[in-house]
Design an enzyme around this catalytic site. Structure first.
Site, PDB file in Angstrom:
ATOM      1  N   ASP A 102     -26.684   6.448  -5.537  1.00 40.75           N
ATOM      2  CA  ASP A 102     -26.422   7.460  -6.706  1.00 40.75           C
ATOM      3  C   ASP A 102     -26.750   8.788  -6.304  1.00 40.75           C
ATOM      4  O   ASP A 102     -27.669   9.117  -5.609  1.00 40.75           O
ATOM      5  CB  ASP A 102     -27.056   6.791  -7.844  1.00 40.75           C
ATOM      6  CG  ASP A 102     -26.747   7.520  -9.178  1.00 40.75           C
ATOM      7  OD1 ASP A 102     -25.585   8.099  -9.421  1.00 40.75           O
ATOM      8  OD2 ASP A 102     -27.867   7.733  -9.876  1.00 40.75           O
ATOM      9  N   ASP A 134     -27.432  11.662  -9.398  1.00 40.00           N
ATOM     10  CA  ASP A 134     -28.049  12.179 -10.228  1.00 40.00           C
ATOM     11  C   ASP A 134     -29.459  11.469 -10.371  1.00 40.00           C
ATOM     12  O   ASP A 134     -29.404  10.241 -10.888  1.00 40.00           O
ATOM     13  CB  ASP A 134     -27.238  12.417 -11.512  1.00 40.00           C
ATOM     14  CG  ASP A 134     -26.029  13.262 -11.377  1.00 40.00           C
ATOM     15  OD1 ASP A 134     -26.198  14.428 -10.649  1.00 40.00           O
ATOM     16  OD2 ASP A 134     -25.150  13.214 -11.999  1.00 40.00           O
TER      17      ASP A 134
END
Ligand SMILES: [Mg+2]
Length: 146
Positions: A6, A8
C-alpha cells in the site's frame, strides 16, 4: 511470491502531511483534496530501502497496490509521480491503482488498513502495517528476511 504494498501510511506519510496541513490551513477540511498533496508526501522511514530490498531478492516480486482518492482526480497522476521520484521506473511499472484490493492475485498484502478497500478479503496473507506485529518496516523486513 507476489507482495502488494500500500502507499498511504505504508510507503508515504499521508497522516503526518494531513495533520500538518490541517494545522496550517484549518479551513481546508480534506487536505488530500488539494493538488500537489500526494506528489509531495515524504517517504516513511525505511520504506524505500525495503521496497528495493524486496526488488533485489530472488524470492519476492513487489508491486504497489494503492486505492485512489476519487474526489481528487490528480491523485492518479500524483501517485505515479511519487513512485517515479522515490522508487524509479521499475516500480512505476509495478504500480496498480485499485479501489478493491481483493481482486488482485498474490501471496502478501502489506497495508495499514484491514478494511475499507476489501483488504480482509485478499486471498493471500495480510500484514497489518502499524500493528503490534508489524509496527514498521524493520519488522516487515525481518518477516520477509530481506
Ligand atoms: Mg494506507
Amino acid at each position: 511470491m507476489i507482495v502488494y504494498i500500500d502507499m498511504d501510511d505504508v510507503l508515504c506519510d499521508f497522516s503526518g502531511a494531513s495533520k500538518r496541513e490541517l494545522e496550517r490551513n484549518p479551513s481546508i477540511k480534506f487536505p488530500q483534496s488539494q493538488y500537489g498533496f500526494f506528489a509531495n508526501l515524504s517517504p516513511l522511514i525505511g520504506a524505500i530501502e525495503a521496497v528495493n530490498a524486496l526488488l533485489a531478492s530472488e524470492q519476492y516480486e513487489p508491486y504497489i497496490l494503492t486505492a485512489p482518492s476519487v474526489k481528487n482526480p490528480l491523485c492518479y497522476t500524483e501517485k505515479r509521480v511519487w513512485v517515479g521520484n522515490h522508487l524509479g521506473m521499475e516500480m512505476v511499472n509495478r504500480l496498480i491503482i485499485s479501489p478493491n484490493k481483493s481482486l488482485l492475485k498474490g501471496e502478501f498484502l502489506i497495508d495499514d488498513n484491514i478494511t475499507g478497500r476489501c483488504q480482509s478479503e485478499f486471498e493471500g496473507e495480510l500484514l497489518h502495517f502499524g500493528s503490534n506485529k508489524y509496527p514498521d518496516w524493520n519488522a516487515v523486513r525481518a518477516y520477509f528476511q530481506v
